[in-house]
Design a protein around this motif. Structure first.
Motif, PDB file in Angstrom:
ATOM      1  N   VAL A   1       3.606  -4.665 -14.587  1.00 27.13           N
ATOM      2  CA  VAL A   1       2.587  -5.626 -15.010  1.00 27.13           C
ATOM      3  C   VAL A   1       3.203  -6.974 -15.373  1.00 27.13           C
ATOM      4  O   VAL A   1       2.626  -8.033 -15.101  1.00 27.13           O
ATOM      5  N   ASP A   2       4.393  -6.956 -15.991  1.00 26.61           N
ATOM      6  CA  ASP A   2       5.048  -8.222 -16.340  1.00 26.61           C
ATOM      7  C   ASP A   2       5.340  -9.050 -15.099  1.00 26.61           C
ATOM      8  O   ASP A   2       5.189 -10.288 -15.098  1.00 26.61           O
ATOM      9  N   ASP A   3       5.759  -8.359 -14.014  1.00 32.56           N
ATOM     10  CA  ASP A   3       6.012  -9.075 -12.755  1.00 32.56           C
ATOM     11  C   ASP A   3       4.714  -9.643 -12.183  1.00 32.56           C
ATOM     12  O   ASP A   3       4.690 -10.748 -11.613  1.00 32.56           O
TER      13      ASP A   3
ATOM     14  N   ILE B   1       0.370  -9.392  -6.601  1.00 33.79           N
ATOM     15  CA  ILE B   1      -0.079  -9.039  -7.957  1.00 33.79           C
ATOM     16  C   ILE B   1      -0.648  -7.627  -7.964  1.00 33.79           C
ATOM     17  O   ILE B   1      -0.324  -6.802  -8.825  1.00 33.79           O
ATOM     18  N   TRP B   2      -1.511  -7.351  -6.995  1.00 32.07           N
ATOM     19  CA  TRP B   2      -2.113  -6.010  -6.874  1.00 32.07           C
ATOM     20  C   TRP B   2      -1.039  -4.930  -6.733  1.00 32.07           C
ATOM     21  O   TRP B   2      -1.107  -3.875  -7.366  1.00 32.07           O
ATOM     22  N   GLY B   3      -0.035  -5.211  -5.901  1.00 33.71           N
ATOM     23  CA  GLY B   3       1.044  -4.238  -5.703  1.00 33.71           C
ATOM     24  C   GLY B   3       1.863  -4.013  -6.953  1.00 33.71           C
ATOM     25  O   GLY B   3       2.198  -2.868  -7.288  1.00 33.71           O
ATOM     26  N   TYR B   4       2.201  -5.085  -7.671  1.00 32.37           N
ATOM     27  CA  TYR B   4       2.978  -4.944  -8.904  1.00 32.37           C
ATOM     28  C   TYR B   4       2.235  -4.113  -9.947  1.00 32.37           C
ATOM     29  O   TYR B   4       2.823  -3.232 -10.591  1.00 32.37           O
ATOM     30  N   VAL B   5       0.940  -4.383 -10.122  1.00 34.41           N
ATOM     31  CA  VAL B   5       0.171  -3.608 -11.107  1.00 34.41           C
ATOM     32  C   VAL B   5       0.131  -2.142 -10.703  1.00 34.41           C
ATOM     33  O   VAL B   5       0.302  -1.244 -11.540  1.00 34.41           O
TER      34      VAL B   5
ATOM     35  N   LYS C   1       0.825  -1.210   0.000  1.00 30.89           N
ATOM     36  CA  LYS C   1       0.000   0.000   0.000  1.00 30.89           C
ATOM     37  C   LYS C   1       0.857   1.258   0.000  1.00 30.89           C
ATOM     38  O   LYS C   1       0.456   2.295  -0.545  1.00 30.89           O
ATOM     39  N   GLY C   2       2.024   1.147   0.619  1.00 32.46           N
ATOM     40  CA  GLY C   2       2.950   2.286   0.625  1.00 32.46           C
ATOM     41  C   GLY C   2       3.894   2.283  -0.564  1.00 32.46           C
ATOM     42  O   GLY C   2       4.861   3.050  -0.589  1.00 32.46           O
ATOM     43  N   LYS C   3       3.622   1.391  -1.527  1.00 34.38           N
ATOM     44  CA  LYS C   3       4.426   1.258  -2.756  1.00 34.38           C
ATOM     45  C   LYS C   3       5.892   0.912  -2.451  1.00 34.38           C
ATOM     46  O   LYS C   3       6.809   1.294  -3.181  1.00 34.38           O
ATOM     47  N   GLU C   4       6.100   0.200  -1.339  1.00 30.59           N
ATOM     48  CA  GLU C   4       7.440  -0.276  -0.988  1.00 30.59           C
ATOM     49  C   GLU C   4       7.567  -1.732  -1.430  1.00 30.59           C
ATOM     50  O   GLU C   4       7.603  -2.653  -0.608  1.00 30.59           O
ATOM     51  N   ILE C   5       7.649  -1.921  -2.722  1.00 30.55           N
ATOM     52  CA  ILE C   5       7.585  -3.256  -3.302  1.00 30.55           C
ATOM     53  C   ILE C   5       8.764  -4.127  -2.878  1.00 30.55           C
ATOM     54  O   ILE C   5       8.623  -5.334  -2.661  1.00 30.55           O
ATOM     55  N   GLU C   6       9.956  -3.504  -2.729  1.00 23.60           N
ATOM     56  CA  GLU C   6      11.140  -4.282  -2.348  1.00 23.60           C
ATOM     57  C   GLU C   6      10.962  -4.892  -0.956  1.00 23.60           C
ATOM     58  O   GLU C   6      11.336  -6.053  -0.720  1.00 23.60           O
ATOM     59  N   LYS C   7      10.370  -4.108  -0.028  1.00 27.13           N
ATOM     60  CA  LYS C   7      10.167  -4.620   1.327  1.00 27.13           C
ATOM     61  C   LYS C   7       9.116  -5.741   1.337  1.00 27.13           C
ATOM     62  O   LYS C   7       9.236  -6.705   2.096  1.00 27.13           O
ATOM     63  N   ALA C   8       8.118  -5.592   0.466  1.00 25.89           N
ATOM     64  CA  ALA C   8       7.106  -6.656   0.360  1.00 25.89           C
ATOM     65  C   ALA C   8       7.740  -7.938  -0.165  1.00 25.89           C
ATOM     66  O   ALA C   8       7.431  -9.037   0.309  1.00 25.89           O
TER      67      ALA C   8
END
Length: 444
Positions: A353-355, A344-348, A314-321
């Motif tokens: 999108v590829d991830d 999936i929701w976070g990547y989009v 939700k905080g767009k911290e994809i690396e931490k996720a």
């Protein structure tokens, strides 16, 4: 051939009975194939009339149980077999037919079957009444369900524990919620000495906490302790309900005042506490709670890890996720459908999108398989960012995986394609929806 006989008909007391077999499994298979093979009832009926099968109520019950998802065909079969010479429906076959009719929202037919079974002298049990109450309740028609309940009592039939359970659960639902009536019925249930199960209590306490009826929730907890629920389980159910309702302060206060039970309660509810802290945005307190439990020898659950991953996404911290996901796997905690769907929701959302597709394809090949919610979320995300054609592909994949798309799914993709100027593809979506509706109508 394997002959099937109900256990209670095999022996009574110390003497063995020697009844004729209740039904032959091969006969059941033969009838089920006929009911599932053709969409034309006339040809199905013709096939049935050629069958050399001894129709017993036990065989009919087994057939309609196995074919219940083809409700229209099954109910036609029920009518057909009921008109055969020498055959009579039982209370059990009527009850199952009522359940199937109600499940397909054919409430008029459900009531008609009820009146018919009563007219023909079949025993009307609490289970029969409960089926009608449950089916109306599930559809959110709680006023009618309450009316059936009163009708049941007037008839002299005593409500069972299941009757109370399914009526109160429906009164606690989002659709048709009637909290005061649920509280009144729970009181009545307690006086009747029916003991609720854990699933029921979770729903009831959740409703009370969401509706700010905490005094009734506390009375429920005290009742649970009196009927055999442990103190730890009773309070953990209450604390979880408070956390889900966003009443974190009340939950923490209850936990801190638990005295000798606090350590045990912590192990049961810390996941809900962590989730509640993250919903409030208090990451530091949530991580502190996780560390506290680790020191106490309690490893984070999949629920806790997923809550942390969702917070970072939700905080767009994809690396931490992604780090949370790797930690889960390293510690032997298997990610669930919810975990991967959140990723999936976070990547989009981050434009990756590829991830997102990589995670989705991994779910399909390695598991856990995407469910209806995963598909719905992914196609909505794709349409939102202008990739509705890919969402159209997901509709086809859902159908291939025998997951029925909802009207909202079709509408989302249809509007997305039209926004993107792909009107021919949008018409294809409408055709898919019509084809599906026609196919389902032929079996209902």
């Amino acid at each position: 051939m394997r002959n099937v006989c109900r256990p209670e008909q095999e022996a009574v007391g110390s003497s063995l009975l020697e009844p004729s077999p209740v039904y032959n499994d091969a006969d059941v298979e033969q009838i089920c194939v006929l009911l599932s093979r053709s969409e034309d009832w006339d040809s199905t009926r013709e096939g049935l009339e050629k069958c050399n099968v001894n129709f017993t109520s036990e065989l009919v019950l087994e057939v309609i149980c196995r074919c219940k998802f083809r409700s229209g065909t099954v109910l036609r079969f029920f009518d057909w077999v009921g008109e055969r010479d020498g055959y009579c429906h039982s209370s059990e076959t009527y009850s199952m037919a009522m359940k199937i009719a109600g499940g397909s929202k054919d409430f008029e037919r459900m009531r008609s079957l009820f009146y018919e079974m009563r007219r023909k002298g079949c025993s009307v049990t609490p289970h029969t009444w409960t089926i009608m109450i449950m089916q109306y309740g599930r559809a959110g028609l709680t006023k009618i369900a309450l009316g059936i309940f009163e009708e049941m009592k007037v008839s002299g039939c005593e409500p069972s524990g299941s009757t109370y359970k399914y009526l109160i659960i429906s009164l606690c639902g989002r659709k048709g919620r009637k909290v005061d009536e649920a509280v009144k019925l729970f009181r009545e249930m307690m006086k009747s000495k029916h003991v609720p199960d854990k699933e029921f209590i979770e729903i009831y306490l959740g409703c009370l906490c969401e509706s700010d009826k905490l005094s009734h929730a506390r009375k429920c907890v005290n009742f649970l302790r009196n009927v055999g629920f442990s103190t730890a389980l009773s309070y953990s159910l209450y604390i979880r309900a408070l956390c889900r309702a966003g009443k974190l302060e009340e939950a923490l206060k209850l936990l801190n005042n638990a005295g000798e039970e606090r350590e045990m309660l912590n192990k049961h509810v810390y996941g809900s506490i962590v989730h509640g802290l993250l919903r409030k945005g208090d990451l530091e307190a949530a991580l502190s709670k996780v560390d506290e439990m680790k020191q106490a020898g309690v490893s984070p659950s999949v629920h806790v890890y997923t809550s942390l991953a969702v917070h970072y996404l939700k905080g767009k911290e994809i690396e931490k996720a992604e780090e949370v996901l790797e930690t889960m796997k390293r510690e032997g905690c298997t990610p669930t459908v919810v975990t991967y769907s959140a990723l999936i929701w976070g990547y989009v959302g981050m434009g990756k999108v590829d991830d997102a597709w990589s995670v989705f394809n991994q779910m399909k090949s390695e598991g856990p398989s995407p469910d209806f919610r995963t598909y719905s979320m992914f196609l909505s995300c794709l349409c939102r960012i202008g990739r509705s054609e890919e969402a159209l592909g997901l509709i086809s994949e859902m159908l291939g995986d025998k997951i029925v798309p909802s009207s909202v799914n079709f509408r989302t993709v249809f509007h997305g394609l039209n926004r993107e100027g792909k009107h021919d593809l949008a018409r294809l979506v409408l055709q898919q929806k019509l084809d599906l509706a026609k196919q389902r109508k032929s079996t209902t």
